[in-house]
Design a protein around this motif. Structure first.
Motif, PDB file in Angstrom:
ATOM      1  N   ALA A 242     -11.956   4.917  -3.108  1.00  0.00           N
ATOM      2  CA  ALA A 242     -11.662   4.528  -4.488  1.00  0.00           C
ATOM      3  C   ALA A 242     -11.173   5.715  -5.311  1.00  0.00           C
ATOM      4  O   ALA A 242     -10.238   5.603  -6.112  1.00  0.00           O
ATOM      5  N   HIS A 243     -11.822   6.873  -5.102  1.00  0.00           N
ATOM      6  CA  HIS A 243     -11.455   8.054  -5.887  1.00  0.00           C
ATOM      7  C   HIS A 243     -10.083   8.584  -5.506  1.00  0.00           C
ATOM      8  O   HIS A 243      -9.267   8.936  -6.359  1.00  0.00           O
ATOM      9  N   ASP A 244      -9.819   8.632  -4.194  1.00  0.00           N
ATOM     10  CA  ASP A 244      -8.581   9.274  -3.736  1.00  0.00           C
ATOM     11  C   ASP A 244      -7.358   8.385  -3.882  1.00  0.00           C
ATOM     12  O   ASP A 244      -6.250   8.880  -4.092  1.00  0.00           O
ATOM     13  N   ARG A 246      -6.947   5.966  -6.165  1.00  0.00           N
ATOM     14  CA  ARG A 246      -6.694   5.477  -7.522  1.00  0.00           C
ATOM     15  C   ARG A 246      -5.473   6.163  -8.140  1.00  0.00           C
ATOM     16  O   ARG A 246      -4.590   5.516  -8.726  1.00  0.00           O
ATOM     17  N   THR A 247      -5.375   7.499  -8.003  1.00  0.00           N
ATOM     18  CA  THR A 247      -4.270   8.228  -8.631  1.00  0.00           C
ATOM     19  C   THR A 247      -2.916   7.894  -8.007  1.00  0.00           C
ATOM     20  O   THR A 247      -1.963   7.568  -8.738  1.00  0.00           O
ATOM     21  N   ALA A 249      -2.051   5.229  -6.382  1.00  0.00           N
ATOM     22  CA  ALA A 249      -1.738   3.834  -6.679  1.00  0.00           C
ATOM     23  C   ALA A 249      -1.234   3.683  -8.103  1.00  0.00           C
ATOM     24  O   ALA A 249      -0.278   2.941  -8.373  1.00  0.00           O
ATOM     25  N   ALA A 250      -1.867   4.395  -9.051  1.00  0.00           N
ATOM     26  CA  ALA A 250      -1.382   4.348 -10.437  1.00  0.00           C
ATOM     27  C   ALA A 250       0.011   4.957 -10.550  1.00  0.00           C
ATOM     28  O   ALA A 250       0.857   4.456 -11.311  1.00  0.00           O
ATOM     29  N   ARG A 253       2.533   2.453  -9.351  1.00  0.00           N
ATOM     30  CA  ARG A 253       2.726   1.404 -10.363  1.00  0.00           C
ATOM     31  C   ARG A 253       3.639   1.907 -11.487  1.00  0.00           C
ATOM     32  O   ARG A 253       4.527   1.197 -11.961  1.00  0.00           O
ATOM     33  N   THR A 405      -8.601  16.430  -3.044  1.00  0.00           N
ATOM     34  CA  THR A 405      -9.905  15.784  -2.880  1.00  0.00           C
ATOM     35  C   THR A 405     -10.908  16.629  -2.120  1.00  0.00           C
ATOM     36  O   THR A 405     -12.091  16.342  -2.148  1.00  0.00           O
TER      37      THR A 405
END
Length: 442
Positions: A242-244, A246-247, A249-250, A253, A405
């Motif tokens: 989730a942490h790695d 998220r960035t 993926a954003a 987008r 990370t």
């Protein structure tokens, strides 16, 4: 008055959702309680049986002793020609004061007339009320067998009354008893011993139940330890993912929205999307590798390995992109898994290329393979993140600086420890960072 609405009278219940780890720990508490309860039931059952057996045993022993006295006394009773009971020989032969022996005869006729006292000790060592004496004798006569009851003396001491019926010499079968001899004995000492035994058994049961609960808690802890470890690994993997992800993926987008609005060149969008996709692929690969290492599903294939040749291949495959990598290698043979060692060295080299230089300048990386089975990766960058190396948390996840990370260093440390080696970090001579990976020699 108006009736209250259902919305106001409704009771709202809040339930707290437990995490999987909390559920496993609650299961441990339940197992401990069940183990202790099962042990307590068994121990209490045995304790009750032991206490009841001791209570019955001392009464039986006392009754047997008093029965011997009454049997001897019955043998000394004489019935004259008129059918009257003569107790003089009994009084002359044995002392009837202690234990006190009382002879009661059944009056002629029918009904509930009290028994007649034919002999009573003048100075008995124990004295009970006449009603208790009559009740014990009447019970023995009605039952036509010896009877024992617990009573108290006139001064409050506990005693046990024993009544033994006797028959006339010419009595035929089925005829009622002629009388009854009642004796008694103090039970204070026996009751005190019985109370001590009861407290001792109760204390031993309490200690054993506590010990059983402690043992059950330890055993349940050992039983659920693998489950807790698996849950922690799963939670760590999900947190990493989730942490790695998220960035990037954003970012994907944002790139897609920018391309839809036509605010940038489509070629540049595709190029940046490709880089993000490559980065996400590397993250997923690293996460899966770390999860397999932590769960123990990654099998080590230990075999003799030319460490210098493996590092040479890793350096040749590394994306230099204007950076300069210098290799100094001695012929070295170690016993290790080639794939895992390749990934660990690649992670160290990738970390040096990514963070071992100032912004806008090429990286200067020196990789040294020594004959003692160590691989040293040095760079000329800004050095290690402040405080991490001293705290010993540099190889934990999310501990690397520069926006990464920290999975690469974490995986490299896992690989080193899995082979019986280690991974250390410190400052390089040129002011950058220096990582040393040590592996066992062949």
């Amino acid at each position: 008055m108006r009736p209250r609405s259902a919305a106001r009278t409704r009771t709202r219940t809040r339930t707290r959702t437990l995490t999987p780890t909390a559920r496993v720990r609650r299961l441990r508490r339940h197992i401990t309680a069940l183990f202790a309860l099962t042990s307590a039931v068994g121990l209490i059952g045995m304790a009750v049986f032991a206490v009841h057996s001791d209570d019955r045993r001392w009464r039986q022993q006392l009754d047997q002793s008093m029965g011997q006295d009454t049997s001897w006394a019955i043998g000394l009773l004489i019935t004259d020609e008129d059918g009257r009971l003569d107790t003089r020989e009994l009084a002359d032969t044995m002392g009837t004061g202690c234990p006190p022996l009382t002879v009661l005869s059944v009056p002629p006729g029918e009904g509930d007339a009290p028994l007649t006292v034919d002999h009573a000790p003048r100075r008995p060592c124990l004295t009970v009320s006449s009603s208790d004496l009559q009740a014990a004798g009447a019970a023995a006569v009605r039952g036509e067998h010896s009877t024992a009851v617990d009573r108290h003396t006139t001064d409050g001491r506990p005693v046990r009354l024993y009544a033994d019926p006797f028959y006339a010499p010419e009595a035929v079968e089925g005829e009622a008893p002629q009388g009854v001899i009642v004796t008694m004995a103090g039970t204070a000492d026996q009751r005190a011993d019985h109370r001590r035994l009861t407290w001792l058994v109760a204390g031993a049961c309490a200690v054993l139940v506590c010990l059983s609960a402690a043992v059950g808690h330890l055993l349940s802890g050992r039983a659920i330890r693998p489950a807790l470890a698996a849950l922690r690994q799963q939670e760590a993997f999900l947190a990493d993912a989730a942490h790695d992800l998220r960035t990037p993926a954003a970012s994907l987008r944002t790139l897609a929205e920018t391309a839809l609005r036509g605010e940038t060149d489509s070629t540049d969008v595709l190029r940046r999307s490709l880089r993000l996709a490559d980065g996400m692929g590397g993250l997923v690969d690293g996460l899966l590798t770390r999860a397999r290492l932590m769960s123990g599903t990654e099998t080590l294939v230990r075999e003799p390995l030319r460490l210098d040749q493996l590092v040479e291949g890793v350096v040749a495959d590394a994306p230099a992109e204007g950076h300069r990598v210098t290799l100094r290698a001695e012929e070295t043979v170690v016993v290790a898994d080639p794939d895992l060692v390749r990934r660990a060295v690649g992670n160290l080299l990738g970390n040096a290329l990514a963070h071992g230089h100032a912004p806008g300048e090429p990286a200067e990386v020196v990789v040294t393979v020594s004959a003692d089975g160590s691989v040293v990766v040095e760079d000329a960058g800004p050095g290690l993140p402040p405080g991490l190396a001293e705290a010993g948390t540099l190889f934990d996840r999310f501990r690397s600086g520069g926006g990464s990370t920290g999975l690469g260093l974490s995986i490299a440390a896992w690989v080193a420890h899995a082979h019986g080696g280690d991974l250390t970090a410190g400052p390089a001579e040129g002011g950058g960072a220096r990582f040393v990976l040590r592996l066992p020699l062949a």
